[in-house]
Structure formats: C-alpha cells, structure tokens
Design a protein around this motif. Sequence first.
Motif, PDB file in Angstrom:
ATOM      1  N   MET A   1       0.846  -1.184   0.000  1.00  0.00           N
ATOM      2  CA  MET A   1       0.000   0.000   0.000  1.00  0.00           C
ATOM      3  C   MET A   1       0.886   1.241   0.000  1.00  0.00           C
ATOM      4  O   MET A   1       1.914   1.271   0.658  1.00  0.00           O
ATOM      5  N   LEU A   2       0.485   2.251  -0.738  1.00  0.00           N
ATOM      6  CA  LEU A   2       1.197   3.533  -0.776  1.00  0.00           C
ATOM      7  C   LEU A   2       1.349   4.073   0.642  1.00  0.00           C
ATOM      8  O   LEU A   2       0.422   3.985   1.449  1.00  0.00           O
ATOM      9  N   THR A   3       2.524   4.618   0.938  1.00  0.00           N
ATOM     10  CA  THR A   3       2.739   5.282   2.218  1.00  0.00           C
ATOM     11  C   THR A   3       2.979   6.768   1.970  1.00  0.00           C
ATOM     12  O   THR A   3       3.366   7.174   0.874  1.00  0.00           O
ATOM     13  N   LEU A   4       2.750   7.576   2.999  1.00  0.00           N
ATOM     14  CA  LEU A   4       2.956   9.021   2.913  1.00  0.00           C
ATOM     15  C   LEU A   4       4.074   9.434   3.856  1.00  0.00           C
ATOM     16  O   LEU A   4       4.106   8.990   5.003  1.00  0.00           O
ATOM     17  N   THR A   5       4.974  10.277   3.381  1.00  0.00           N
ATOM     18  CA  THR A   5       5.959  10.865   4.286  1.00  0.00           C
ATOM     19  C   THR A   5       5.260  11.950   5.096  1.00  0.00           C
ATOM     20  O   THR A   5       4.160  12.402   4.759  1.00  0.00           O
ATOM     21  N   GLU A   6       5.910  12.386   6.155  1.00  0.00           N
ATOM     22  CA  GLU A   6       5.328  13.472   6.957  1.00  0.00           C
ATOM     23  C   GLU A   6       5.188  14.739   6.119  1.00  0.00           C
ATOM     24  O   GLU A   6       4.217  15.476   6.246  1.00  0.00           O
TER      25      GLU A   6
ATOM     26  N   VAL B   1      -8.327   3.947  -0.059  1.00  0.00           N
ATOM     27  CA  VAL B   1      -8.092   5.141   0.746  1.00  0.00           C
ATOM     28  C   VAL B   1      -6.854   4.920   1.610  1.00  0.00           C
ATOM     29  O   VAL B   1      -6.757   3.922   2.314  1.00  0.00           O
ATOM     30  N   VAL B   2      -5.917   5.866   1.515  1.00  0.00           N
ATOM     31  CA  VAL B   2      -4.729   5.862   2.368  1.00  0.00           C
ATOM     32  C   VAL B   2      -4.848   7.087   3.259  1.00  0.00           C
ATOM     33  O   VAL B   2      -5.029   8.204   2.762  1.00  0.00           O
TER      34      VAL B   2
ATOM     35  N   ALA C   1       6.141   5.298  -2.029  1.00  0.00           N
ATOM     36  CA  ALA C   1       5.909   6.313  -1.011  1.00  0.00           C
ATOM     37  C   ALA C   1       5.664   7.641  -1.710  1.00  0.00           C
ATOM     38  O   ALA C   1       6.235   7.901  -2.770  1.00  0.00           O
ATOM     39  N   LEU C   2       4.819   8.463  -1.129  1.00  0.00           N
ATOM     40  CA  LEU C   2       4.540   9.798  -1.662  1.00  0.00           C
ATOM     41  C   LEU C   2       5.216  10.815  -0.767  1.00  0.00           C
ATOM     42  O   LEU C   2       4.991  10.829   0.455  1.00  0.00           O
ATOM     43  N   ASP C   3       6.055  11.647  -1.362  1.00  0.00           N
ATOM     44  CA  ASP C   3       6.760  12.700  -0.638  1.00  0.00           C
ATOM     45  C   ASP C   3       6.344  14.040  -1.235  1.00  0.00           C
ATOM     46  O   ASP C   3       5.756  14.083  -2.320  1.00  0.00           O
ATOM     47  N   ALA C   4       6.627  15.113  -0.542  1.00  0.00           N
ATOM     48  CA  ALA C   4       6.271  16.447  -1.035  1.00  0.00           C
ATOM     49  C   ALA C   4       7.359  17.435  -0.651  1.00  0.00           C
ATOM     50  O   ALA C   4       8.060  17.261   0.340  1.00  0.00           O
ATOM     51  N   GLY C   5       7.442  18.473  -1.455  1.00  0.00           N
ATOM     52  CA  GLY C   5       8.362  19.560  -1.184  1.00  0.00           C
ATOM     53  C   GLY C   5       7.788  20.842  -1.738  1.00  0.00           C
ATOM     54  O   GLY C   5       6.787  20.829  -2.449  1.00  0.00           O
ATOM     55  N   ALA C   6       8.417  21.959  -1.400  1.00  0.00           N
ATOM     56  CA  ALA C   6       7.963  23.257  -1.904  1.00  0.00           C
ATOM     57  C   ALA C   6       9.162  24.003  -2.458  1.00  0.00           C
ATOM     58  O   ALA C   6      10.268  23.895  -1.932  1.00  0.00           O
ATOM     59  N   ASP C   7       8.918  24.773  -3.523  1.00  0.00           N
ATOM     60  CA  ASP C   7       9.995  25.576  -4.083  1.00  0.00           C
ATOM     61  C   ASP C   7      10.063  26.919  -3.363  1.00  0.00           C
ATOM     62  O   ASP C   7       9.329  27.161  -2.404  1.00  0.00           O
ATOM     63  N   ASP C   8      10.933  27.812  -3.841  1.00  0.00           N
ATOM     64  CA  ASP C   8      11.133  29.105  -3.183  1.00  0.00           C
ATOM     65  C   ASP C   8       9.879  29.974  -3.179  1.00  0.00           C
ATOM     66  O   ASP C   8       9.722  30.846  -2.337  1.00  0.00           O
TER      67      ASP C   8
ATOM     68  N   SER D   1       5.305  26.801  -4.062  1.00  0.00           N
ATOM     69  CA  SER D   1       4.538  25.841  -4.861  1.00  0.00           C
ATOM     70  C   SER D   1       4.882  24.427  -4.417  1.00  0.00           C
ATOM     71  O   SER D   1       6.058  24.070  -4.312  1.00  0.00           O
ATOM     72  N   VAL D   2       3.854  23.641  -4.155  1.00  0.00           N
ATOM     73  CA  VAL D   2       4.043  22.277  -3.680  1.00  0.00           C
ATOM     74  C   VAL D   2       4.198  21.333  -4.860  1.00  0.00           C
ATOM     75  O   VAL D   2       3.492  21.449  -5.863  1.00  0.00           O
ATOM     76  N   SER D   3       5.126  20.399  -4.735  1.00  0.00           N
ATOM     77  CA  SER D   3       5.259  19.340  -5.729  1.00  0.00           C
ATOM     78  C   SER D   3       5.319  18.007  -4.990  1.00  0.00           C
ATOM     79  O   SER D   3       5.837  17.919  -3.878  1.00  0.00           O
ATOM     80  N   PHE D   4       4.739  16.991  -5.613  1.00  0.00           N
ATOM     81  CA  PHE D   4       4.732  15.651  -5.039  1.00  0.00           C
ATOM     82  C   PHE D   4       5.679  14.774  -5.827  1.00  0.00           C
ATOM     83  O   PHE D   4       5.841  14.930  -7.033  1.00  0.00           O
ATOM     84  N   LEU D   5       6.288  13.826  -5.139  1.00  0.00           N
ATOM     85  CA  LEU D   5       7.267  12.928  -5.734  1.00  0.00           C
ATOM     86  C   LEU D   5       6.973  11.501  -5.247  1.00  0.00           C
ATOM     87  O   LEU D   5       6.792  11.283  -4.049  1.00  0.00           O
ATOM     88  N   VAL D   6       6.923  10.582  -6.187  1.00  0.00           N
ATOM     89  CA  VAL D   6       6.738   9.169  -5.848  1.00  0.00           C
ATOM     90  C   VAL D   6       8.113   8.531  -5.761  1.00  0.00           C
ATOM     91  O   VAL D   6       8.926   8.658  -6.691  1.00  0.00           O
ATOM     92  N   THR D   7       8.399   7.851  -4.647  1.00  0.00           N
ATOM     93  CA  THR D   7       9.680   7.210  -4.439  1.00  0.00           C
ATOM     94  C   THR D   7       9.475   5.762  -4.009  1.00  0.00           C
ATOM     95  O   THR D   7       8.349   5.353  -3.710  1.00  0.00           O
ATOM     96  N   GLU D   8      10.557   5.011  -3.970  1.00  0.00           N
ATOM     97  CA  GLU D   8      10.500   3.646  -3.444  1.00  0.00           C
ATOM     98  C   GLU D   8      10.324   3.729  -1.932  1.00  0.00           C
ATOM     99  O   GLU D   8      10.867   4.621  -1.291  1.00  0.00           O
ATOM    100  N   GLN D   9       9.564   2.781  -1.371  1.00  0.00           N
ATOM    101  CA  GLN D   9       9.416   2.742   0.074  1.00  0.00           C
ATOM    102  C   GLN D   9      10.737   2.336   0.714  1.00  0.00           C
ATOM    103  O   GLN D   9      11.470   1.518   0.169  1.00  0.00           O
ATOM    104  N   THR D  10      11.011   2.927   1.864  1.00  0.00           N
ATOM    105  CA  THR D  10      12.195   2.529   2.620  1.00  0.00           C
ATOM    106  C   THR D  10      11.769   1.544   3.686  1.00  0.00           C
ATOM    107  O   THR D  10      10.634   1.594   4.180  1.00  0.00           O
ATOM    108  N   ALA D  11      12.668   0.663   4.042  1.00  0.00           N
ATOM    109  CA  ALA D  11      12.334  -0.401   5.006  1.00  0.00           C
ATOM    110  C   ALA D  11      12.092   0.147   6.389  1.00  0.00           C
ATOM    111  O   ALA D  11      12.500   1.158   6.772  1.00  0.00           O
TER     112      ALA D  11
END
Length: 95
Positions: free
Chosen positions: A1-6, A53-54, A75-82, A85-95
């Motif tokens: 199942m997809l996980t979300l970072t903080e 639903v996650v 895993a779904l991660d997010a960041g913001a630029d200067d 603006s929010v951008s989402f990034l899909v990454t491999e899950q970490t153990a």
Amino acid sequence: MLTLTENAAQAIRDLTATAPEPSQSGIRISSQGEGASSLTLTLATAPEPADAVVETGGARVYLDPVAATVLDDKALDAGADDQGSVSFLVTEQTA
C-alpha cells in the motif's frame, strides 16, 4: 500500500484545509490509461466508490484501482519551491 511521508501528509492537510468538506477532502491519484506514466493528481472532496483510501495523520489520498496497483510499493513525498509551490514525488518505500 502507498505510504505518505510526513512532508506529504502536511502538504495534503494544507491543501485540503480550505476545501468545502475538509473532514473528507483529500487528493485523488487516478489513471488516464495503463501504467504509471499517466497518473494524475487532483483535489477531491470524497473518494470514488472503487477507490482505495490511504490516510496518515489526517491526510487522505484516494487511489483509483490502477493507481493503487501501480503505487502499491511506493511512497509519496512532497516539497515546496522558493515561491511556495508544492510538488509531489513518488519514491521507493524505505524499510
């Protein structure tokens, strides 16, 4: 199942805080065809009937059946630029 970072959970909570139904609002990831290269992300007020639903820390992600399969081990991660603006990034899950 997809996980979300903080970071992703906080970004989703921020995006849905002003929604008409914030208690059910989230983001929806849906497919526009077959495969991960055609996934779209939109704000949603509730899940569609077939959505998975996650939920993490009050942040909700609704996944259509194809997106749920494609993102099952991600895993779904997010960041913001200067400019904030929010951008989402899909990454491999970490153990």
